[in-house]
Design an enzyme around this catalytic site. Structure first.
Site, short mmCIF file in Angstrom:
data_model
loop_
_atom_site.label_atom_id
_atom_site.label_comp_id
_atom_site.label_asym_id
_atom_site.label_seq_id
_atom_site.Cartn_x
_atom_site.Cartn_y
_atom_site.Cartn_z
CG HIS A 3 -0.11 -2.52 -3.46
ND1 HIS A 3 -0.59 -1.77 -4.50
CD2 HIS A 3 0.11 -3.75 -3.97
CE1 HIS A 3 -0.64 -2.51 -5.60
NE2 HIS A 3 -0.24 -3.73 -5.31
CE LYS A 55 0.60 -6.45 -13.43
NZ LYS A 55 0.89 -6.39 -12.01
NE ARG A 63 -4.41 -9.24 -5.11
CZ ARG A 63 -4.09 -8.58 -6.21
NH1 ARG A 63 -4.65 -7.42 -6.46
NH2 ARG A 63 -3.22 -9.07 -7.07
CB SER A 118 -2.94 -1.49 -9.52
OG SER A 118 -2.16 -1.51 -8.35
P1 ADP Z 1 -1.57 -5.82 -8.91
O1 ADP Z 1 -1.68 -7.31 -8.85
O2 ADP Z 1 -2.66 -5.08 -8.21
O3 ADP Z 1 -1.22 -5.26 -10.26
P2 ADP Z 1 1.16 -5.71 -8.04
O4 ADP Z 1 1.70 -6.46 -9.18
O5 ADP Z 1 1.74 -4.37 -7.79
O6 ADP Z 1 -0.38 -5.46 -8.03
O7 ADP Z 1 1.20 -6.62 -6.74
C1 ADP Z 1 2.28 -6.69 -5.89
C2 ADP Z 1 1.96 -7.57 -4.72
O8 ADP Z 1 0.94 -6.97 -3.93
C3 ADP Z 1 1.44 -8.97 -5.09
O9 ADP Z 1 2.00 -9.89 -4.17
C4 ADP Z 1 -0.03 -8.86 -4.87
O10 ADP Z 1 -0.61 -10.10 -4.53
C5 ADP Z 1 -0.09 -7.89 -3.69
N1 ADP Z 1 -1.35 -7.20 -3.63
C6 ADP Z 1 -1.94 -6.51 -4.61
N2 ADP Z 1 -3.13 -6.01 -4.19
C7 ADP Z 1 -3.28 -6.39 -2.90
C8 ADP Z 1 -4.31 -6.22 -1.92
N3 ADP Z 1 -5.43 -5.59 -2.21
N4 ADP Z 1 -4.13 -6.75 -0.68
C9 ADP Z 1 -3.00 -7.43 -0.42
N5 ADP Z 1 -2.00 -7.66 -1.30
C10 ADP Z 1 -2.14 -7.14 -2.53
#
Ligand code: ADP
Length: 163
Positions: free
Chosen positions: A17, A41, A92, A130
């Site tokens: 992130h 979630k 990703r 996460s």
């Molecule tokens: P997660 O999918 O890990 O629960 P979030 O819902 O907080 O995370 O994701 C928010 C945004 O961050 C999404 O667009 C997701 O694709 C992106 N994201 C999550 N992990 C990564 C990563 N390792 N590298 C790049 N983008 C990421």
């Protein structure tokens, strides 16, 4: 003012992130990180919205054009509220594509003035999420490097046996 919004649940913020936030901060005049409350979630977030906001604020303290806010509305409405015209999402491996494609299409249907832009995850963080971090930490595995140091410490306190 060219403002981007980086939305997510961030439970907790990972190095993946953070990489997307840093890259967005160099593309826009300023960036608002939007923390979705997401109470439903995966059985409910580990960190409260206030904790998630505080962790991102610490991890982005070196980025002067980044601010962090929690939101509990439609993303396009939040974008409008903060005056952002572009939603920035990290992308990703293939598994993200279908979900992100659907969300981008629906957000466009809700408000076509708000653009969605994707930044590719770097290979090192392509498989980082996460939920994987929480699972590793909950079983006592080392997550240093996968998350900002401040998150490492917060996970240790929260889960006691995280390294
Ligand atoms: P997660 O999918 O890990 O629960 P979030 O819902 O907080 O995370 O994701 C928010 C945004 O961050 C999404 O667009 C997701 O694709 C992106 N994201 C999550 N992990 C990564 C990563 N390792 N590298 C790049 N983008 C990421």
């Amino acid at each position: 003012m060219n403002r981007g919004i980086v939305p997510g649940t961030f439970d907790p913020v990972t190095s993946g992130h953070l990489d997307i936030i840093e890259r967005a901060s160099s593309l826009f005049d300023d960036v608002v990180v939007g923390v979705a409350l997401s109470p439903e979630k995966n059985g409910g977030p580990l960190f409260s919205p206030e904790e998630r906001v505080a962790l991102i604020e610490s991890a982005t303290a070196h980025l002067s054009n980044v601010s962090v806010r929690a939101f509990d509305t439609l993303l396009v409405d939040f974008a409008e509220e903060v005056g952002a015209s572009v939603i920035v999402k990290g992308l990703r491996a293939m598994t993200d594509f279908e979900r992100e494609f659907q969300m981008a299409a629906l957000n466009w249907r809700l408000d076509s003035k708000v653009e969605t832009m994707f930044i590719m995850a770097i290979p090192e963080y392509m498989y980082l999420s996460s939920s994987a971090v929480k699972e590793i930490a909950a079983h006592g595995g080392a997550v240093r490097g996968l998350v900002p140091d401040v998150v490492c410490d917060a996970l240790s306190r929260k889960l006691r046996f995280a390294r």
